[in-house]
Design a protein around this motif. Structure first.
Motif, short mmCIF file in Angstrom:
data_model
loop_
_atom_site.label_atom_id
_atom_site.label_comp_id
_atom_site.label_asym_id
_atom_site.label_seq_id
_atom_site.Cartn_x
_atom_site.Cartn_y
_atom_site.Cartn_z
N ILE A 163 52.82 12.11 99.93
CA ILE A 163 52.93 11.57 98.58
C ILE A 163 54.17 10.69 98.55
N VAL A 164 54.02 9.49 98.00
CA VAL A 164 55.14 8.56 97.90
C VAL A 164 55.38 8.25 96.42
N ILE A 165 56.62 8.46 96.00
CA ILE A 165 57.05 8.09 94.66
C ILE A 165 58.05 6.96 94.83
N ASP A 166 57.75 5.81 94.26
CA ASP A 166 58.68 4.68 94.30
C ASP A 166 59.39 4.57 92.96
N TYR A 167 60.70 4.47 93.02
CA TYR A 167 61.54 4.27 91.83
C TYR A 167 62.07 2.85 91.88
N TYR A 168 61.73 2.06 90.87
CA TYR A 168 62.20 0.68 90.78
C TYR A 168 63.28 0.64 89.70
N SER A 169 64.41 0.04 90.05
CA SER A 169 65.56 0.07 89.15
C SER A 169 66.28 -1.27 89.14
N GLU A 170 66.48 -1.80 87.93
CA GLU A 170 67.22 -3.04 87.78
C GLU A 170 68.42 -2.81 86.88
N ASN A 171 69.55 -3.34 87.30
CA ASN A 171 70.79 -3.28 86.51
C ASN A 171 71.24 -1.87 86.18
N ARG A 172 71.10 -0.96 87.13
CA ARG A 172 71.59 0.41 86.94
C ARG A 172 72.49 0.75 88.12
N ASP A 173 73.60 1.39 87.81
CA ASP A 173 74.53 1.75 88.89
C ASP A 173 74.44 3.23 89.25
N ASP A 174 73.41 3.91 88.75
CA ASP A 174 73.27 5.34 89.01
C ASP A 174 72.09 5.67 89.92
N VAL A 175 71.71 4.74 90.79
CA VAL A 175 70.53 4.94 91.64
C VAL A 175 70.67 6.18 92.51
N ASN A 181 59.94 -9.83 81.61
CA ASN A 181 60.40 -10.60 80.44
C ASN A 181 61.46 -9.84 79.65
N LEU A 182 61.36 -8.53 79.62
CA LEU A 182 62.34 -7.70 78.90
C LEU A 182 63.61 -7.49 79.70
N GLU A 183 63.57 -7.88 80.98
CA GLU A 183 64.68 -7.63 81.91
C GLU A 183 65.02 -6.14 81.99
N LYS A 184 63.97 -5.33 81.92
CA LYS A 184 64.11 -3.88 82.06
C LYS A 184 63.09 -3.40 83.09
N TYR A 185 63.29 -3.79 84.31
CA TYR A 185 62.36 -3.48 85.38
C TYR A 185 62.72 -2.12 85.95
N ASN A 186 62.40 -1.07 85.21
CA ASN A 186 62.71 0.30 85.60
C ASN A 186 61.48 1.17 85.37
N PHE A 187 60.93 1.72 86.46
CA PHE A 187 59.74 2.56 86.36
C PHE A 187 59.50 3.26 87.70
N TYR A 188 58.48 4.12 87.72
CA TYR A 188 58.07 4.83 88.94
C TYR A 188 56.61 4.50 89.23
N THR A 189 56.25 4.56 90.51
CA THR A 189 54.84 4.58 90.90
C THR A 189 54.61 5.82 91.75
N LEU A 190 53.41 6.35 91.67
CA LEU A 190 53.03 7.54 92.43
C LEU A 190 51.79 7.20 93.25
N ALA A 191 51.87 7.39 94.56
CA ALA A 191 50.73 7.13 95.44
C ALA A 191 50.45 8.36 96.30
N MET A 192 49.20 8.76 96.29
CA MET A 192 48.76 9.88 97.11
C MET A 192 48.22 9.32 98.42
N GLY A 193 48.67 9.88 99.55
CA GLY A 193 48.28 9.37 100.86
C GLY A 193 47.07 10.08 101.45
N ASN A 194 46.92 9.92 102.73
CA ASN A 194 45.79 10.50 103.46
C ASN A 194 46.00 11.99 103.68
N PHE A 195 44.88 12.67 103.92
CA PHE A 195 44.91 14.09 104.30
C PHE A 195 44.87 14.21 105.81
N ARG A 196 45.49 15.29 106.31
CA ARG A 196 45.42 15.62 107.74
C ARG A 196 45.60 17.13 107.87
#
Length: 140
Positions: free
Chosen positions: A71-83, A43-58
């Motif tokens: 470990i996976v870090i996802d960066y979500y970015s809307e309307n930014r040209d500096d990705v 709703n704010l049209e500011k869809y910019n954030f990170y998620t952090l997920a820890m995976g399996n052990f081996r």
């Protein structure tokens, strides 16, 4: 048992959160963003954030008394040209944390639900090696 390793894991996780938040001022969510928080960002049209997920052990390759975790870090970015700029900075920030190893990125362009809006997602792939108190053997 493994108290030193548990402290290291907690410190690494805290450093990931604090490094990303301090660098970007963006929120970091563990595993996924809650539905109500996602709606607010849409709703704010500011869809910019990170998620952090820890995976399996081996078993880790070396040393023998250690395990590896993806470990996976996802960066979500809307309307930014500096990705790409953000990408190299995040790689540097997280790689500087003790025990973290960079394995690559994966970029996607996602459509927002049924809207005519698109979001960039960069998945950062890291692996950490955690020492433990016993010898670990992989499968034969």
């Amino acid at each position: 048992m493994n108290e030193k390793s548990k402290r290291l894991m907690a410190e690494q996780k805290d450093q990931i959160f604090s490094s990303l938040e301090k660098y970007s001022g963006l929120k970091v969510y563990e595993d996924e963003i809650a539905e109500d928080e996602e709606e607010e960002l849409l709703n704010l049209e500011k869809y910019n954030f990170y998620t952090l997920a820890m995976g399996n052990f081996r078993p880790a390759q070396e040393p023998a008394k250690s395990i590896a975790q993806d470990i996976v870090i996802d960066y979500y970015s809307e309307n930014r040209d500096d990705v790409d700029d953000v990408t190299i900075d995040v790689i540097s920030l997280i790689s500087a944390i003790k025990g973290m190893r960079f394995n690559g990125t994966q970029k996607d362009r996602l459509r927002v639900k049924d809207m005519d809006r698109y979001i960039d997602r960069v998945s950062f792939l890291f692996r950490r090696v955690i020492p433990i108190e016993c010898m670990v053997r992989g499968s034969l």
